[in-house]
Design an enzyme around this catalytic site. Structure first.
Site, mmCIF file in Angstrom:
data_model
loop_
_atom_site.group_PDB
_atom_site.id
_atom_site.type_symbol
_atom_site.label_atom_id
_atom_site.label_comp_id
_atom_site.label_asym_id
_atom_site.label_seq_id
_atom_site.Cartn_x
_atom_site.Cartn_y
_atom_site.Cartn_z
ATOM 1 N N ASN A 1 0.913 -1.304 -0.093
ATOM 2 C CA ASN A 1 -0.131 0.184 0.007
ATOM 3 C C ASN A 1 0.985 1.176 -0.105
ATOM 4 O O ASN A 1 1.527 1.666 1.026
ATOM 5 C CB ASN A 1 -0.993 0.214 1.241
ATOM 6 C CG ASN A 1 -1.687 1.326 1.502
ATOM 7 O OD1 ASN A 1 -1.875 2.040 0.542
ATOM 8 N ND2 ASN A 1 -2.438 1.416 2.358
ATOM 9 N N LYS B 1 0.155 4.100 -0.351
ATOM 10 C CA LYS B 1 -0.314 5.257 0.364
ATOM 11 C C LYS B 1 -0.077 6.709 -0.511
ATOM 12 O O LYS B 1 -0.242 6.481 -1.717
ATOM 13 C CB LYS B 1 0.016 5.835 1.691
ATOM 14 C CG LYS B 1 -0.197 4.261 2.559
ATOM 15 C CD LYS B 1 0.213 4.795 4.299
ATOM 16 C CE LYS B 1 0.076 3.122 4.627
ATOM 17 N NZ LYS B 1 -0.036 3.332 6.273
ATOM 18 N N HIS C 1 -9.581 1.438 5.170
ATOM 19 C CA HIS C 1 -8.127 1.452 5.754
ATOM 20 C C HIS C 1 -8.155 2.350 6.852
ATOM 21 O O HIS C 1 -9.078 3.131 7.111
ATOM 22 C CB HIS C 1 -6.950 2.062 4.630
ATOM 23 C CG HIS C 1 -5.546 1.830 5.426
ATOM 24 N ND1 HIS C 1 -5.274 2.876 6.167
ATOM 25 C CD2 HIS C 1 -4.770 0.904 5.130
ATOM 26 C CE1 HIS C 1 -3.903 2.787 6.635
ATOM 27 N NE2 HIS C 1 -3.394 1.603 5.869
ATOM 28 N N GLU D 1 -6.641 4.509 7.789
ATOM 29 C CA GLU D 1 -6.433 6.039 7.652
ATOM 30 C C GLU D 1 -7.809 6.967 7.215
ATOM 31 O O GLU D 1 -8.019 7.862 7.064
ATOM 32 C CB GLU D 1 -5.422 6.266 6.849
ATOM 33 C CG GLU D 1 -3.868 6.273 7.594
ATOM 34 C CD GLU D 1 -2.881 5.392 6.822
ATOM 35 O OE1 GLU D 1 -2.840 5.621 5.465
ATOM 36 O OE2 GLU D 1 -1.868 5.012 7.423
ATOM 37 N N GLU E 1 -5.200 -4.623 10.761
ATOM 38 C CA GLU E 1 -4.078 -3.857 11.006
ATOM 39 C C GLU E 1 -4.360 -3.038 12.160
ATOM 40 O O GLU E 1 -5.101 -2.259 12.211
ATOM 41 C CB GLU E 1 -4.046 -2.809 9.616
ATOM 42 C CG GLU E 1 -3.971 -3.334 8.406
ATOM 43 C CD GLU E 1 -3.039 -2.265 7.448
ATOM 44 O OE1 GLU E 1 -2.152 -2.571 6.905
ATOM 45 O OE2 GLU E 1 -3.832 -1.368 7.320
ATOM 46 N N GLY F 1 2.894 2.275 10.741
ATOM 47 C CA GLY F 1 3.967 3.467 10.791
ATOM 48 C C GLY F 1 4.592 3.861 12.034
ATOM 49 O O GLY F 1 5.042 4.886 12.075
ATOM 50 N N SER G 1 3.916 -2.109 10.343
ATOM 51 C CA SER G 1 5.255 -2.178 10.445
ATOM 52 C C SER G 1 5.825 -3.610 10.305
ATOM 53 O O SER G 1 6.900 -4.046 10.924
ATOM 54 C CB SER G 1 5.554 -1.607 11.970
ATOM 55 O OG SER G 1 5.261 -0.457 12.168
HETATM 56 P P1 13P Z 1 3.425 0.434 7.553
HETATM 57 O O1 13P Z 1 3.825 -0.830 6.969
HETATM 58 O O2 13P Z 1 4.012 1.545 7.304
HETATM 59 O O3 13P Z 1 3.167 0.184 9.406
HETATM 60 O O4 13P Z 1 1.867 0.559 7.186
HETATM 61 C C1 13P Z 1 0.817 -0.334 7.147
HETATM 62 C C2 13P Z 1 -0.544 -0.110 6.293
HETATM 63 O O5 13P Z 1 -1.083 0.776 6.980
HETATM 64 C C3 13P Z 1 -0.659 -0.845 5.230
HETATM 65 O O6 13P Z 1 -1.870 -0.846 4.650
#
Ligand code: 13P
Length: 249
Positions: free
Chosen positions: A9, A11, A95, A97, A167, A173, A212
């Site tokens: 992803n 982003k 997601h 976010e 997640e 992150g 992560s």
């Molecule tokens: P990270 O791998 O940067 O922690 O992000 C995970 C994520 O949100 C994947 O959709």
């Protein structure tokens, strides 16, 4: 036997130059040694360009979001059938976010999931608890609520060919990965919840872990019985790191 899926992803990251470097790197390094299915999810505007670069490879294309409507007066939106036309196989839905920053709730997420299914694509439904919710001991309630909203909308049949990504928001992150056992416990819960409706779908559905994941922790996570791959953020922007995760499968 569920084939491991490792989806990147990206982003809100990328540029034409970066995508060239990244995909060239993936193509050069894939070769043998990867049993995993690999997918990349660029921002909408780069889908066409990314598709042209991965055509003829085993890399699948996915989108990061979708409109809950199929067409019409919805300025700024992108429909699932448009994503299909641009070669997408997967679409990330719900997601954290989107849920937290853009205040998209369970019902709206369920409508997006249904839109993806109508177009014949595969949703990757993200679920997961906030740190505060984990500390309160309500992780399972939160995940159940997120799953149930979709089951209510599409019926359990909606999960045929779908993917779930667990997640935990506190692991995204932050460099703070869930331990393999913490993740496994929630993955097993998700599978049991689906099995209450349909055992065959539960046995087949792939449940990815995200938060992560890096080359150095993927192997232990993927070794768990109910972890069928990963949804990778930061580490998917670096071809070597992403390949190393894929090769951990
Ligand atoms: P990270 O791998 O940067 O922690 O992000 C995970 C994520 O949100 C994947 O959709």
């Amino acid at each position: 036997m569920r084939q491991v899926l490792v989806a990147g992803n990206w982003k809100l990251n990328g540029s034409l130059a970066m995508i060239k470097t990244l995909i060239d790197g993936l193509k050069a390094g894939m070769g043998e040694g990867t049993q995993a299915e690999m997918a990349v999810c660029p921002p909408f505007v780069y889908l066409g360009n990314t598709l042209s670069k991965i055509e003829g490879t085993a890399i699948a294309l996915g989108a990061q979001d979708v409109c809950d409507q199929d067409n019409g007066a919805f300025t700024g939106e992108v429909s699932a059938s448009m994503l299909k036309e641009f070669g997408c196989r997967y679409v990330i839905v719900g997601h954290s976010e989107r849920r937290s920053i853009y205040e998209e709730n369970d019902e709206f997420t369920a409508r997006k999931f249904a839109a993806v299914k109508r177009a014949g694509l595969r949703p990757i439904l993200c679920v997961g608890e906030l740190l505060d919710e984990r500390e309160q001991g309500i992780t399972e309630q939160v995940v159940a609520r997120q799953l149930d909203a979709v089951i209510q909308k599409t019926g359990i049949e909606g999960f045929q060919d779908a993917v779930v990504a667990y997640e935990p928001v506190w692991a995204i992150g932050t460099g703070k990965t869930a331990t393999p056992q913490q993740a496994q416990d929630v993955h097993a819960f998700i599978r049991r919840r689906i099995a209450q409706h349909d055992q065959a779908i539960a046995d087949r559905i792939r449940i990815l872990y995200g938060g992560s994941v890096k080359g150095n922790n993927a192997r232990d996570l993927f070794a768990m019985a109910d972890i069928d791959g990963g949804l990778i953020g930061g580490a998917s922007l670096d071809s070597e790191e992403f390949l190393s995760i894929c090769k951990s499968a």
